[in-house]
Design an enzyme around this catalytic site. Sequence first.
Site, PDB file in Angstrom:
ATOM      1  N   ASP A  33       0.855  -1.185   0.000  1.00  0.00           N
ATOM      2  CA  ASP A  33       0.000   0.000   0.000  1.00  0.00           C
ATOM      3  C   ASP A  33       0.893   1.238   0.000  1.00  0.00           C
ATOM      4  O   ASP A  33       1.771   1.371   0.851  1.00  0.00           O
ATOM      5  CB  ASP A  33      -0.899  -0.016   1.251  1.00  0.00           C
ATOM      6  CG  ASP A  33      -2.016   1.013   1.186  1.00  0.00           C
ATOM      7  OD1 ASP A  33      -1.734   2.182   0.854  1.00  0.00           O
ATOM      8  OD2 ASP A  33      -3.172   0.667   1.492  1.00  0.00           O
ATOM      9  N   CYS A  73      -6.829   3.884  -1.802  1.00  0.00           N
ATOM     10  CA  CYS A  73      -6.827   2.454  -1.477  1.00  0.00           C
ATOM     11  C   CYS A  73      -7.944   1.650  -2.134  1.00  0.00           C
ATOM     12  O   CYS A  73      -7.715   0.812  -3.001  1.00  0.00           O
ATOM     13  CB  CYS A  73      -6.885   2.271   0.041  1.00  0.00           C
ATOM     14  SG  CYS A  73      -5.567   3.123   0.926  1.00  0.00           S
ATOM     15  N   LYS A 121      -4.433  -7.264   3.940  1.00  0.00           N
ATOM     16  CA  LYS A 121      -5.298  -6.159   3.523  1.00  0.00           C
ATOM     17  C   LYS A 121      -5.952  -6.450   2.181  1.00  0.00           C
ATOM     18  O   LYS A 121      -5.263  -6.642   1.174  1.00  0.00           O
ATOM     19  CB  LYS A 121      -4.491  -4.858   3.452  1.00  0.00           C
ATOM     20  CG  LYS A 121      -5.339  -3.635   3.177  1.00  0.00           C
ATOM     21  CD  LYS A 121      -4.546  -2.351   3.375  1.00  0.00           C
ATOM     22  CE  LYS A 121      -5.448  -1.133   3.265  1.00  0.00           C
ATOM     23  NZ  LYS A 121      -4.722   0.120   3.567  1.00  0.00           N
ATOM     24  N   ASP A 306      -1.315  -0.475  -4.580  1.00  0.00           N
ATOM     25  CA  ASP A 306      -2.549   0.189  -4.995  1.00  0.00           C
ATOM     26  C   ASP A 306      -2.305   1.601  -5.517  1.00  0.00           C
ATOM     27  O   ASP A 306      -3.020   2.096  -6.383  1.00  0.00           O
ATOM     28  CB  ASP A 306      -3.573   0.203  -3.853  1.00  0.00           C
ATOM     29  CG  ASP A 306      -3.027   0.766  -2.548  1.00  0.00           C
ATOM     30  OD1 ASP A 306      -1.831   1.107  -2.479  1.00  0.00           O
ATOM     31  OD2 ASP A 306      -3.812   0.856  -1.574  1.00  0.00           O
TER      32      ASP A 306
END
Length: 521
Positions: A33, A73, A121, A306
Amino acid sequence: MTLILIIIYVFQMFGGCFCHNVTRPNIVMVMSDAFDGRLTFDPGSKVVHLPYINYLRELGSTFLNAYSNSPICCPSRAAMWSGQFVHLTQAWNNYKCLDANASTWMDRLEKSGYLTKMLGKLDYTSGQHSLSNRIEAWTRDVPFLLRQEGRPVTQLVGNASTVRVNTVDWKNTDLTTQWIHQKAASSHQPFALYLGLNLPHTYKTDSLGPTAGGSTFRSSPFWLKKVRSDFVSVPTWLPMAAMHPVDYYSTFTKNCSGDFTEEEVRRIRAFYYAMCAEADAMLGRVISALRDTQLLQSTVVIFTADHGELAMEHRQFYKMSMLEGSAHVPLLIMGPGLVSGQQVKQLVSLVDVYPTVLDIAGISGAGNLSGHSLRPLLSKHDSFPRRQRPDWVLSEYHGCNVNASSYMLRRGRWKYIAYADGLTVPPQLFDLTQDKEELHDVAIKYPGVRAQLDTLLRSIVDYPAVSETVHVYNKKQFGAWQQSAGSNYSRVMANLRWHVDWQKDASGNERLIDRWLNDSL
């Protein structure tokens, strides 16, 4: 270390036992991320030691121009998992993404006989993230200017032997390696494994209270040693008065409009790079587990993110911007039958992951996807049917910290960014061959290029209509939430992340919202 890993890999590729079906390779994706894709190739790769990303780079393909389809995200991940552009799935913000039962490429793999596992995640379905996050997105058209984030800061923890700073990510990495040893190694099916990391995303700033966002860059001396301090630059900033109006809004709402010393900026950037190094080590654990179980030679490994992280470029941190630090993502792919040591210059984006994975797995009938398979760019054998891929990529953004829907079209040397209805907010145009730092908007200098790219953009997406759809959605969602809040409405609004600025004129801000809501939809 990298050389040793390469020798082991080559031995396993050609001298080891192929006890798994190489025509149906295993597929492992590690998705981080907020990882700036420019760190995966030179010159960006020189600033921090990333041995496992270097390993993938030397034994696989590195995409030099890979982009997020929405630099935040949840919408970005929705595009990656669905293979469709954001305006098609209407994944407008971190709260509004895919339905919980939406079909993903992992579902397709499972239906075709793959053993599947997803850890860490995920963040691609609707209903997640904070109330502040969604209200800030819904009210972005309201003409007030409120700081929504904490000022970016650094936090040094532990000592020179502190490896596990992000304990949640390390726990998920441990679960991933355990699954490889305990399930994948004994499976007679090909497997598909996904690990989602939160690093190098910033941490929540606890001192700002329960509604605070993530504005803390946290690391330990162990990881900071991986950063080459002499390569940590201080980016050039435009004066606030010279900023594009959307960039000005973002800089202010991200709480970056105040004074920063060069040392503060350099420290923030160094800590960010150290966080990237920690994420790289987690990727390394996964690669090592595959190697230790003799699975690496029959597994396609994908590393991506992302979105990126501005890390104080353009006087901003976080993402939510079409500028390179935010929108440019890593994409490295290694595996059996794929080219090694290749740098791919073609423009690609995260919607290409879906058709690529299905193509690698030999699954036909991908359906009506926005992306195109990357396998023809990766394979040692150029015998695969090619679907003509476009020479452009599209990214769009409709969430918080930006006060207009944004659309980025990258084509050749040019990056074109259009806003809202294409009229009320001026577009931007950057020549990335001459202006890698994106400090010189040449939209006025090259009207012909601007017009040509705008025409192409409108042929891909009717962006004024999409902007209006988002505008209507935001009003309806906020109005419905306001009604549900009832008598608690004023109290809740006064205690969101913008509470310091809000409380300076709470009644005036509420009147601005009421006026906005009462305007005709």
